[in-house]
Design a protein around this motif. Structure first.
Motif, mmCIF file in Angstrom:
data_model
loop_
_atom_site.group_PDB
_atom_site.id
_atom_site.type_symbol
_atom_site.label_atom_id
_atom_site.label_comp_id
_atom_site.label_asym_id
_atom_site.label_seq_id
_atom_site.Cartn_x
_atom_site.Cartn_y
_atom_site.Cartn_z
ATOM 1 N N LYS A 27 0.814 -1.220 0.000
ATOM 2 C CA LYS A 27 0.000 0.000 0.000
ATOM 3 C C LYS A 27 0.851 1.274 0.000
ATOM 4 C CE LYS A 27 -0.720 0.191 5.046
ATOM 5 N NZ LYS A 27 -1.747 0.251 6.101
ATOM 6 N N ARG A 28 2.128 1.167 0.447
ATOM 7 C CA ARG A 28 2.977 2.351 0.404
ATOM 8 C C ARG A 28 4.457 1.961 0.462
ATOM 9 N NH1 ARG A 28 0.177 4.230 5.389
ATOM 10 N NH2 ARG A 28 0.984 3.017 7.138
ATOM 11 N N ARG A 48 8.167 3.481 1.733
ATOM 12 C CA ARG A 48 8.880 4.481 2.505
ATOM 13 C C ARG A 48 10.383 4.177 2.421
ATOM 14 N NH1 ARG A 48 4.820 6.495 1.838
ATOM 15 N NH2 ARG A 48 3.315 7.329 3.316
ATOM 16 N N LYS A 66 12.667 6.838 -6.676
ATOM 17 C CA LYS A 66 11.256 7.195 -6.895
ATOM 18 C C LYS A 66 10.862 7.004 -8.359
ATOM 19 C CE LYS A 66 9.363 10.741 -4.879
ATOM 20 N NZ LYS A 66 9.089 12.109 -4.375
ATOM 21 N N LEU A 107 7.452 4.819 -8.590
ATOM 22 C CA LEU A 107 6.219 5.520 -8.976
ATOM 23 C C LEU A 107 5.540 4.899 -10.190
ATOM 24 C CD1 LEU A 107 7.257 9.254 -8.384
ATOM 25 C CD2 LEU A 107 5.564 7.926 -7.093
ATOM 26 N N ILE A 157 3.206 2.400 -7.811
ATOM 27 C CA ILE A 157 2.362 2.844 -6.702
ATOM 28 C C ILE A 157 2.585 4.344 -6.482
ATOM 29 C CG2 ILE A 157 4.122 2.274 -4.966
ATOM 30 C CD1 ILE A 157 1.860 1.357 -3.118
ATOM 31 N N PRO A 158 1.517 5.106 -6.204
ATOM 32 C CA PRO A 158 1.697 6.557 -6.059
ATOM 33 C C PRO A 158 2.208 6.997 -4.694
ATOM 34 C CG PRO A 158 -0.627 5.986 -5.887
ATOM 35 C CD PRO A 158 0.093 4.720 -6.223
ATOM 36 N N ASP A 159 1.979 6.165 -3.654
ATOM 37 C CA ASP A 159 2.330 6.564 -2.296
ATOM 38 C C ASP A 159 3.788 6.200 -2.006
ATOM 39 O OD1 ASP A 159 2.408 7.351 0.301
ATOM 40 O OD2 ASP A 159 0.761 6.067 0.997
ATOM 41 N N VAL A 160 4.700 7.053 -2.446
ATOM 42 C CA VAL A 160 6.136 6.831 -2.261
ATOM 43 C C VAL A 160 6.734 8.059 -1.582
ATOM 44 C CG1 VAL A 160 8.345 6.356 -3.378
ATOM 45 C CG2 VAL A 160 6.238 5.394 -4.337
ATOM 46 N N TYR A 161 7.386 7.846 -0.442
ATOM 47 C CA TYR A 161 8.042 8.965 0.249
ATOM 48 C C TYR A 161 9.385 8.483 0.781
ATOM 49 C CZ TYR A 161 9.015 12.847 3.342
ATOM 50 O OH TYR A 161 9.611 13.913 3.945
ATOM 51 N N GLU A 208 5.310 -1.522 2.705
ATOM 52 C CA GLU A 208 4.357 -1.971 3.726
ATOM 53 C C GLU A 208 3.089 -2.453 3.050
ATOM 54 O OE1 GLU A 208 1.701 -0.264 7.473
ATOM 55 O OE2 GLU A 208 3.289 0.979 6.601
ATOM 56 N N THR A 267 -1.002 -4.228 3.186
ATOM 57 C CA THR A 267 -2.265 -4.011 3.888
ATOM 58 C C THR A 267 -2.403 -4.892 5.121
ATOM 59 O OG1 THR A 267 -3.249 -5.582 2.327
ATOM 60 C CG2 THR A 267 -3.517 -3.236 1.840
#
Length: 380
Positions: free
Chosen positions: A191-192, A194, A215, A219, A222-226, A250, A252
């Motif tokens: 889901k993300r 990090r 990134k 990307l 998945i869009p949720d990349v930090y 990580e 779900t």
């Protein structure tokens, strides 16, 4: 080589899996003797980092007895009682802090006193998992067995790159009387993403270039990349220059996959491009996600250990393809504790045999815990 039993002492030959054998000897209380340690090498006997590991085990136990031969090619190890408590240890810079930290993580729940260990040395090494990876992917596995994180903590005080190190971490672990059995067969979808990029005694732009490259790969999926940057300065930057990245996926169902990459060690002559480093790490993370399973492949062995030592009930977990290190660890578990795992390849009934062969095969690990009890931990 499999162990030979002599006068209730397990006897091994060779230097392979030295750490596994010391760990299981300490937990089981069984004495071991390891012979012919690099006896045919130009530099025979124990390496400095292996002697350093024995010193660390001596600090967290009481009454441990160690006998070394004059040449260092033979060692007798009679473990004492696990006491834990406050431990300060300077790790050998030949190996990363992760080499020692994994052992403390395995022993921590069974100590007499909560473990509070301060380790100094190399925080990121090509030979061992980094402290970032242990924090991101191994601590959540232990939480599955102890449920409450009252005091479980891993803090990176300073980072240190090889060859000189200069890093420091603080590891705190609560004690438990026993570990709960585990049922863990689903790991969900990612889901993300990090991550953290560290730069030690190099230009801060290096870290930014690694971030952009990593990134650029992630990307696409998945869009949720930090990805955070840790641009250490002064004494917090250790004693050697270097930079690297650690990425965590990580899911779900609270499974964490981790991949990492670092620049070549100072003085090696090669040049590492930050863009290459970022892409390599991102691709390694994709490989780890592809393997699947409920735990990161680097920590299959420690999962197996906690399953084997759990309460006298069935524990079951699905992991990705077993690593060679894990396979050997399962053999050692049988020799020290008599625990045998049932291993089944997980097959998807909707997939054809040809499709199954092209996929990364997961393995269902099942065992009955031995009911290992921390006799020092009193119940209220």
């Amino acid at each position: 080589m499999p162990a030979v039993l002599e006068n209730d002492v397990l006897v091994y030959k060779g230097s392979n899996f030295f750490r596994q054998r010391l760990l299981l000897s300490t937990l089981s209380g069984r004495a071991i003797k390891i012979e012919e340690i690099r006896s045919t090498h130009d530099d025979p006997g124990l390496k400095e980092y292996e002697v350093n590991l024995i010193r660390l085990l001596d600090k967290v136990t009481n009454g441990t007895r160690v006998e070394l031969s004059e040449t260092g090619t033979s060692v007798y190890y009679q473990p004492g009682i696990l006491i834990g408590g406050q431990v300060n240890h300077s790790c050998s810079t030949q190996r990363g802090i992760g080499y020692y930290l994994e052992i403390l993580l395995a022993l921590g729940p069974f100590c007499k006193e909560p473990l509070n260990a301060v380790l100094q040395g190399v925080t990121h090494s090509d030979l061992d998992v980094s402290v970032d990876k242990i924090k991101a992917a191994a601590l959540p596995v232990l939480l599955k067995f102890i449920l409450v994180d009252d005091g479980l903590e891993l803090k990176v005080v300073r980072r240190g790159a090889p060859p000189l190190g200069g890093g420091e971490v603080v590891f705190k672990c609560p004690v438990r009387r026993h570990l709960r059995p585990l049922q863990w067969s689903k790991w969900g979808l990612v889901k993300r993403i990090r991550g953290v990029v560290y730069a030690l005694r190099v230009s801060p732009t290096m870290a930014n270039r690694v971030v952009e490259a990593a990134k650029g790969v992630m990307l696409n999926f998945i869009p949720d990349v930090y990805i955070n940057t840790d641009q250490c300065r002064g004494p917090n930057a250790g004693k050697s220059p270097g930079f690297g990245v650690s990425l965590v996926a990580e899911t779900t169902d609270k499974t964490f996959y981790c991949a990492e990459a670092k620049s070549v060690d100072a003085g090696q002559g090669d040049i590492t491009l930050p863009e290459d480093l970022g892409r390599v790490c991102a691709q390694r993370l994709l490989d780890e996600i592809h393997r699947g399973g409920a735990v990161d492949s680097a920590f299959q062995w420690i999962l197996a250990l906690w399953m084997a030592l759990g309460q006298k009930d069935v524990s079951e977990c699905v992991v990705g393809p077993l690593s060679e290190y894990t396979i050997t660890f399962l053999q050692h578990l049988k020799e020290f504790f008599g625990v045998m795992f049932k291993l089944d390849v997980v097959r998807d009934e909707e997939e054809s045999d040809e499709e199954q062969g092209s996929l990364s095969q997961q393995v269902r690990m099942t065992c009955v815990g031995i009911g290992y009890v921390n006799i020092s931990k009193r119940t209220l």
